[in-house]
Design a protein around this motif. Structure first.
Motif, PDB file in Angstrom:
ATOM      1  N   GLU A  80      11.559 -13.672  27.259  1.00 33.16           N
ATOM      2  CA  GLU A  80      10.791 -12.436  26.412  1.00 33.16           C
ATOM      3  C   GLU A  80      11.392 -11.318  26.739  1.00 33.16           C
ATOM      4  OE1 GLU A  80       9.757 -14.811  28.190  1.00 33.16           O
ATOM      5  OE2 GLU A  80       8.508 -16.118  27.289  1.00 33.16           O
ATOM      6  N   LEU A  81      10.966 -10.160  25.809  1.00 36.85           N
ATOM      7  CA  LEU A  81      11.555  -8.664  26.121  1.00 36.85           C
ATOM      8  C   LEU A  81      10.694  -8.243  27.060  1.00 36.85           C
ATOM      9  CD1 LEU A  81      14.015  -7.530  24.620  1.00 36.85           C
ATOM     10  CD2 LEU A  81      12.361  -6.463  22.979  1.00 36.85           C
ATOM     11  N   SER A  82      11.245  -7.325  28.036  1.00 39.60           N
ATOM     12  CA  SER A  82      10.476  -6.496  28.711  1.00 39.60           C
ATOM     13  C   SER A  82       9.263  -5.678  28.168  1.00 39.60           C
ATOM     14  CB  SER A  82      11.209  -5.365  29.733  1.00 39.60           C
ATOM     15  OG  SER A  82      11.783  -4.411  28.828  1.00 39.60           O
ATOM     16  N   ASN A  83       8.148  -5.529  28.992  1.00 41.33           N
ATOM     17  CA  ASN A  83       7.263  -4.761  28.292  1.00 41.33           C
ATOM     18  C   ASN A  83       7.563  -3.184  27.703  1.00 41.33           C
ATOM     19  OD1 ASN A  83       4.045  -4.757  27.703  1.00 41.33           O
ATOM     20  ND2 ASN A  83       4.290  -2.954  28.967  1.00 41.33           N
ATOM     21  N   GLU A  84       8.349  -2.841  28.615  1.00 39.99           N
ATOM     22  CA  GLU A  84       8.907  -1.264  28.328  1.00 39.99           C
ATOM     23  C   GLU A  84       9.708  -1.351  26.986  1.00 39.99           C
ATOM     24  OE1 GLU A  84      11.756   2.098  30.263  1.00 39.99           O
ATOM     25  OE2 GLU A  84      11.555   0.273  31.304  1.00 39.99           O
ATOM     26  N   ALA A  85      10.571  -2.243  26.986  1.00 40.73           N
ATOM     27  CA  ALA A  85      11.152  -2.434  25.578  1.00 40.73           C
ATOM     28  C   ALA A  85      10.349  -2.804  24.274  1.00 40.73           C
ATOM     29  CB  ALA A  85      12.270  -3.539  25.473  1.00 40.73           C
ATOM     30  N   CYS A  86       9.226  -3.451  24.598  1.00 35.99           N
ATOM     31  CA  CYS A  86       8.442  -3.878  23.513  1.00 35.99           C
ATOM     32  C   CYS A  86       7.682  -2.778  22.993  1.00 35.99           C
ATOM     33  CB  CYS A  86       7.491  -5.147  23.910  1.00 35.99           C
ATOM     34  SG  CYS A  86       8.383  -6.411  24.144  1.00 35.99           S
ATOM     35  N   LEU A  87       7.454  -1.721  23.973  1.00 35.32           N
ATOM     36  CA  LEU A  87       6.627  -0.665  23.690  1.00 35.32           C
ATOM     37  C   LEU A  87       7.406   0.504  22.982  1.00 35.32           C
ATOM     38  CD1 LEU A  87       4.742   0.357  26.948  1.00 35.32           C
ATOM     39  CD2 LEU A  87       3.770  -0.197  24.633  1.00 35.32           C
ATOM     40  N   SER A  88       8.840   0.223  22.885  1.00 40.83           N
ATOM     41  CA  SER A  88       9.704   1.240  22.320  1.00 40.83           C
ATOM     42  C   SER A  88       9.795   0.576  21.046  1.00 40.83           C
ATOM     43  CB  SER A  88      11.114   1.343  23.114  1.00 40.83           C
ATOM     44  OG  SER A  88      11.037   1.992  24.148  1.00 40.83           O
ATOM     45  N   VAL A  89       9.921  -0.731  20.997  1.00 36.22           N
ATOM     46  CA  VAL A  89      10.064  -1.307  19.406  1.00 36.22           C
ATOM     47  C   VAL A  89       8.696  -1.086  18.822  1.00 36.22           C
ATOM     48  CG1 VAL A  89      10.370  -3.626  18.404  1.00 36.22           C
ATOM     49  CG2 VAL A  89      11.589  -3.153  20.427  1.00 36.22           C
ATOM     50  N   PHE A  90       7.675  -1.281  19.277  1.00 38.82           N
ATOM     51  CA  PHE A  90       6.397  -0.887  18.713  1.00 38.82           C
ATOM     52  C   PHE A  90       6.151   0.387  18.157  1.00 38.82           C
ATOM     53  CE2 PHE A  90       1.917   0.277  18.803  1.00 38.82           C
ATOM     54  CZ  PHE A  90       1.439  -0.549  18.055  1.00 38.82           C
TER      55      PHE A  90
END
Length: 491
Positions: free
Chosen positions: A340-350
């Motif tokens: 799974e992608l890190s939470n930090e990276a997911c926030l940037s994608v979002f």
């Protein structure tokens, strides 16, 4: 979804009806013709399930027909359980009798006579009565099927499910977050002159494995477009393989990418000869995206023209299935398993997709809701991107964001998300017995951590594990089922 499960359940019943032990018992008890008739009727009914699913949305009568069919299927399963139990009991009794000493006179009595005990007659009477009721219900369903004008294979579900756009090699660098470490590792394996290949096989096959929506294709795109790759390889090609593994079609796609050859109407032999000529002595990179096929012969046939390439030539495959990875990879190369992608990276994608920004700096009032939405996506880039895209049209309205937060990702229309289509294709490709086992897992609470043995015992209790060989233990077969689902990224 219910009709997909119903279709899988009917297939399980077909398999049980074809069980050698069941057929042997049914033949001895005079039930064989009845069970054969059930199989024929279920086949006729199963052929209209696709059309029934479409029409149930607008016709209550079709919905009621499907409900009746589901109830009947469960009752058929109950009778098959009863027959299987009786057959097992008979085998146990006969085995005990064979070991015990018996008189010569008893040994001369025909087996057909020894089975005519009061208990046997009672069981035959009970089963016969139930079978007659099942037959009547089957006849009613077939009659209703014709009255409802349900068409056989009117719009085959598999083709509809596969209406996903094929992947391409094009990627927008500015919108990619995370995966830096694994990206570097793949590049190192591809372009490092110092890397030694113990096998010296050409081409080197490197798998990227992970569940649907985890970012396998994106990683492959990043690698394919990297400047180091551009300068290291003489030529490169991209082919989206998808569920239908057509050797000729994939070969044609790669050949047309590398040459200006007119491939229309050409057979596989012509395509492979031309591709082999083009690759001879050249260092190449080929991406085979979204591979599902588990047939080793198909893979060796596709691979043949690539073996004439220069050392360091590579093929990168992306797949959801670890079995495909094991079948295709170079043995000395470990597959890249995407987590799974890190939470930090997911926030940037979002924020990129929802706000066209790298963070919440200019939208601090939405940060708390955004972070909560992202946490629900559990590190799945596809889910994060989809929810972000849906919110992009909500004009940064906090109330609208809160509504989305309360919804489930499956509530988003397919037209907006594509997620159900993207993930359901994994389910579509399961054999029927695994579909039933996976569907059963829906009873497990969300976020419940379960053990393999626990799930296998539940499957056994529900009769979802049906060994076809006497020497195969149910627990062992259940373990195979579990690890098969695990290898396909369902757990």
């Amino acid at each position: 979804m219910a009709e997909l499960l119903l279709s899988a359940f009917l297939q399980v019943l077909f398999d049980r009806l074809a069980s050698p032990e069941l057929l042997k018992f049914a033949r001895r008890e005079g039930l064989r013709k009845q069970l054969d008739k059930w199989g024929e009727t279920m086949e006729r009914i199963r052929e209209v399930l696709d059309d029934a699913e479409e029409k149930q949305q607008t016709k209550r009568t079709v919905k009621a027909w499907l409900d009746d069919l589901r109830d009947l299927a469960y009752d058929v399963e109950d009778i098959l359980d009863e027959v299987a139990t009786e057959a097992a009991l008979r085998r146990t009794l006969m085995a005990g009798e064979s070991k015990a000493s018996t008189s010569m006179v008893r040994n001369l009595v025909p087996a057909c006579c020894t089975t005519l005990t009061p208990s046997t007659v009672k069981i035959k009477f009970r089963l016969g009565s139930k079978i007659k009721k099942i037959n009547a219900r089957f006849n009613d369903l077939v009659t209703q099927k014709d009255q409802l004008n349900l068409k056989e294979n009117a719009s085959p579900r598999p083709n509809k499910r596969r209406e996903r756009p094929p992947s391409t090699s094009v990627v927008t660098e500015g919108h990619i977050y995370g995966r830096e470490e694994v990206r570097g590792a793949v590049l190192q394996l591809l372009v490092s002159e110092k890397h030694s290949d113990a096998s010296n096989k050409v081409p080197k096959v490197i798998p990227i494995v992970g569940m649907g929506g985890i970012g396998k294709t994106t990683l492959a795109q990043l690698v394919y477009n990297d400047k180091k790759v551009e300068s290291f390889f003489d030529m490169k090609a991209w082919a989206c393989v998808s569920e239908d593994f057509d050797v000729a079609a994939v070969t044609k796609t790669i050949l047309q990418t590398l040459t200006s050859e007119n491939c229309d109407g050409k057979d596989l032999n012509w395509l492979q000869v031309k591709l082999k000529e083009k690759l001879l002595g050249k260092r190449f990179l080929v991406i085979l995206d979204d591979v599902w096929n588990e047939n080793y012969n198909d893979w060796t046939l596709l691979r043949a023209p690539f073996e004439v390439g220069a050392p360091k030539s590579s093929i990168v495959i992306t797949t959801r299935n670890q079995k495909v990875s094991s079948l295709m990879r170079t043995k000395e190369v470990e597959p890249f398993q995407l987590e799974e992608l890190s939470n930090e990276a997911c926030l940037s994608v979002f924020t990129q997709h929802a706000l066209d920004a790298r963070d919440f700096s200019a939208h601090r009032d939405l940060k708390d809701i955004g972070e909560e939405i992202v946490s629900r996506c559990k590190g799945l880039p596809l889910a994060v991107k989809t929810i972000g895209g849906v919110l992009r049209s909500k004009h940064e309205d906090r109330n609208e964001w809160e509504k989305v937060l309360k919804n489930k990702i499956w509530d988003i229309p397919v037209e907006e998300s594509g997620i159900p289509t993207s993930l359901m294709v994994s389910y579509d490709n399961l054999p029927s017995h695994l579909k039933m086992c996976f569907a059963y897992c829906s009873i497990l609470p969300k976020d419940y951590e379960f053990e393999e043995n626990e799930v296998v015992l539940l499957w056994m209790a529900e009769g979802l594990i049906q060994p076809r060989q006497d020497e195969e233990e149910m627990e062992d077969l259940g373990s195979k089922y579990f690890h098969n689902l695990l290898s396909r990224s369902f757990f």
